[in-house]
Design an enzyme around this catalytic site. Structure first.
Site: not given
Length: 366
Positions: A200, A228, A230-231, A251-252, A254
């Site tokens: 990210t 899908r 994510g965050d 970042t990670g 999500g």
């Protein structure tokens, strides 16, 4: 004792009513700061060649310098964030734009979001496949539509109407990402095992006008299925900006960042921490013989210490880890603090300030 709590309640009410953001920019000679990231995860020196490390550091520095230039010349935090992310989206080393990972089906689905701390206006896009720079589309959603988030074909249609650069899906192809997908399928690995790091990119900034902004862009996780998301495009999870407290980009993993509401949680904690610092300062103010305060504590004269900001950010990232999630965040505050917090062994990151800080880093011990 009852009198103390009565006084505490009264002072707390005054603190809440007061503006919790110090008047910084004009009073402190055009202060600005910026922080950027390019993903976090299992990043170890022994797994990276000297050439690759140099390339990552150079890529981060180019992006950081672009954002710092905007701010040092009096530009807005929004423009600085956009300038950074445009460069990282076009850099195939990072999992956003040109270097996006592959979905299970072999395509690319891109997500991005941006937020203005002045009025908490925001824009986001999810699952776009032909927009060269999703961060530009996210900003267009914010400025030229009545919505906050668009997805899929609708977002693509809007991008075309706005005259943004559309490219064929192959534009985002890179051999290293293709190999990651093939390895994932052949060895039945998880996206985390294949990616090593969470891809990210993001930026957060404070401009000389005292305004904050945050932005995030990603290609998601290798082999993701069923559209899908994510965050990164979720306001409050992967991106948040509020002039009253901070700007955050995450970042990670999500799913965990969404569950914790990481970006908003950090900003809320900082706002409440500031309020309580004001309360404590007012309650502990010396009084004269008649019980009147010898001086009045103004919220605009106070600011959070860097250690307090770091403590709150670390606490939220610890909560993510407790649930089983990994990753990191970057943040800036109205005071000009530019910080990181991550629970992984490394994070591609950088920061610069009007005070002369200018650095990029990769490993956790830097």
């Amino acid at each position: 004792m009852r009198g103390f709590f009565t006084q505490l309640a009264a002072v707390f009410a005054l603190a809440i009513a007061a503006c919790p953001v110090p008047a910084l920019a004009d009073d402190q000679g055009g202060q600005w700061s910026i922080a950027i990231h390019g993903g976090a995860g299992t990043i170890a020196r022994e797994n990276m060649s000297a050439e690759a490390e140099a390339e990552y550091r150079a890529g981060l520095q180019v992006a950081l310098d672009a954002g710092a230039k905007v701010l040092s010349e009096g530009g807005t935090a929004m423009d600085a964030v956009e300038a950074v992310i445009l460069i990282l989206e076009d850099d195939p080393k990072f999992n956003a734009g040109r270097g996006a990972v592959y979905t299970w089906e072999g395509g690319h689905e891109l997500d991005a979001s941006i937020m203005d701390g002045r009025d908490r206006d925001a824009g986001a896009v999810a699952g776009v496949t032909n927009v060269r720079n999703p961060i530009l589309l996210a900003r267009k959603v914010m400025t030229d539509s009545p919505h906050v988030m668009l997805s899929g074909e609708g977002a693509e249609t809007f991008a075309a109407e706005q005259g943004l650069d559309l490219v064929p899906g192959e534009f985002f192809d890179t051999e290293s990402r293709r190999e990651a997908l093939e390895r994932m399928k052949a060895d039945k690995l998880s996206a985390i095992d294949v990616d090593i790091k969470f891809g990210t990119v993001g930026a957060v900034a404070l401009d000389t006008h005292g305004n904050l902004a945050a932005g995030t862009s990603t290609g998601g996780m290798t082999g993701k299925r069923w559209n899908r998301i994510g965050d990164a495009p979720v306001i409050g999870a992967g991106t948040y900006a509020d002039n009253r407290s901070c700007a955050v980009s995450a970042t990670g993993w999500g799913e965990y960042f969404i569950r914790v509401g990481v970006a908003h949680e950090i900003c809320t904690r900082l706002r409440h921490r500031f309020d309580m610092d004001v309360v404590v300062a007012r309650v502990t103010t010396p009084v004269d013989r008649d019980g009147n305060p010898e001086y009045f504590v103004h919220a605009s004269e106070m600011m959070l210490e860097e250690s307090a900001v770091q403590e709150e950010a670390d606490a939220v990232m610890a909560e993510v880890k407790e649930l089983g999630g990994d990753g990191g965040i970057i943040l800036v505050t109205p005071e000009g603090h530019a910080l990181y917090s991550f629970n992984t062994s490394g994070m591609y990151r950088g920061r610069a300030t009007s005070e002369g800080v200018n650095e990029v880093a990769i490993y956790g011990d830097e």
